[in-house]
Design an enzyme around this catalytic site. Structure first.
Site, PDB file in Angstrom:
ATOM      1  N   HIS A  57       0.857  -1.179   0.000  1.00  0.00           N
ATOM      2  CA  HIS A  57       0.000   0.000   0.000  1.00  0.00           C
ATOM      3  C   HIS A  57       0.899   1.237   0.000  1.00  0.00           C
ATOM      4  O   HIS A  57       2.126   1.111   0.135  1.00  0.00           O
ATOM      5  CB  HIS A  57      -0.931   0.001   1.229  1.00  0.00           C
TER       6      HIS A  57
HETATM    7  P1  TYD Z   1      -1.602  -2.662   7.717  1.00  0.00           P
HETATM    8  O1  TYD Z   1      -1.002  -1.305   7.817  1.00  0.00           O
HETATM    9  O2  TYD Z   1      -2.425  -2.955   6.488  1.00  0.00           O
HETATM   10  O3  TYD Z   1      -0.464  -3.794   7.854  1.00  0.00           O
HETATM   11  P2  TYD Z   1       0.801  -4.146   6.935  1.00  0.00           P
HETATM   12  O4  TYD Z   1       1.086  -2.978   6.063  1.00  0.00           O
HETATM   13  O5  TYD Z   1       1.890  -4.455   7.907  1.00  0.00           O
HETATM   14  O6  TYD Z   1       0.490  -5.365   6.159  1.00  0.00           O
HETATM   15  O7  TYD Z   1      -2.447  -2.934   9.023  1.00  0.00           O
HETATM   16  C1  TYD Z   1      -2.977  -4.217   9.322  1.00  0.00           C
HETATM   17  C2  TYD Z   1      -4.214  -4.027  10.200  1.00  0.00           C
HETATM   18  O8  TYD Z   1      -3.843  -3.405  11.439  1.00  0.00           O
HETATM   19  C3  TYD Z   1      -5.276  -3.148   9.573  1.00  0.00           C
HETATM   20  O9  TYD Z   1      -6.531  -3.731   9.862  1.00  0.00           O
HETATM   21  C4  TYD Z   1      -5.166  -1.843  10.300  1.00  0.00           C
HETATM   22  C5  TYD Z   1      -4.601  -2.221  11.647  1.00  0.00           C
HETATM   23  N1  TYD Z   1      -3.692  -1.171  12.204  1.00  0.00           N
HETATM   24  C6  TYD Z   1      -4.113  -0.412  13.267  1.00  0.00           C
HETATM   25  O10 TYD Z   1      -5.253  -0.570  13.781  1.00  0.00           O
HETATM   26  N2  TYD Z   1      -3.266   0.537  13.787  1.00  0.00           N
HETATM   27  C7  TYD Z   1      -2.035   0.754  13.272  1.00  0.00           C
HETATM   28  O11 TYD Z   1      -1.281   1.634  13.757  1.00  0.00           O
HETATM   29  C8  TYD Z   1      -1.614  -0.035  12.133  1.00  0.00           C
HETATM   30  C9  TYD Z   1      -0.263   0.168  11.500  1.00  0.00           C
HETATM   31  C10 TYD Z   1      -2.487  -0.987  11.636  1.00  0.00           C
END
Ligand code: TYD
Length: 137
Positions: free
Chosen positions: A52
């Site tokens: 992303h």
């Molecule tokens: P995401 O940023 O998509 O993870 P990655 O990039 O590591 O694959 O986040 C995964 C899930 O965690 C998503 O449902 C959002 C949640 N999240 C939070 O609630 N707070 C946060 O600070 C972060 C980074 C993610």
């Protein structure tokens, strides 16, 4: 924003025979104020995280333990960074498509972030990202 605005930053390291200490101070070592800290751990081998971009968020990524790669793409060029030392970090500016892979066993990925979590700051569709990056949004 381009991949060349992102860079590996060497952090201070205080060494002695009892171990090492590294510290990070707002805006002195990284180019933003830290509002949030999160970390990835227990990542199964072969996993990929990220995939992303963020519209406004600045981040600083450190391999606190183990190693992994961060691949950054600004819509024109892509660069792979290997992180494996806890006194180096990668500054990631806004509008970089990123994914993380090649996690070693026991890797811990610490992320310092400039804003609180906000789903509306994410771009999760690569084609939407490319269109926005080309418009210079
Ligand atoms: P995401 O940023 O998509 O993870 P990655 O990039 O590591 O694959 O986040 C995964 C899930 O965690 C998503 O449902 C959002 C949640 N999240 C939070 O609630 N707070 C946060 O600070 C972060 C980074 C993610």
């Amino acid at each position: 924003m381009s991949v060349s605005d992102c860079r590996i930053v060497e952090l201070p390291k205080i060494q002695n025979s009892q171990g090492n200490l590294t510290f990070i101070e707002n805006s002195r070592h990284i180019p933003f104020d830290i509002k949030r800290v999160y970390y990835l751990y227990d990542v199964p081998g072969g996993s990929e995280r990220g995939s992303h971009a963020h519209k406004h968020l600045h981040q600083f990524i450190i391999a606190m333990s183990g190693s992994f790669d961060v691949v950054l793409n600004d819509g024109r060029q892509e660069q792979r960074f290997h992180l494996n030392r806890s006194h180096y970090g990668l500054y990631v500016c806004p509008m970089m498509w990123r994914y993380l892979d090649n996690f070693s066993s026991g890797a811990v990925c610490l992320v310092l972030a400039s804003e609180m979590y906000s789903e509306s700051d994410y771009i999760r569709d690569y084609d939407v990202f490319l269109a926005a990056a080309r418009e210079g949004v």
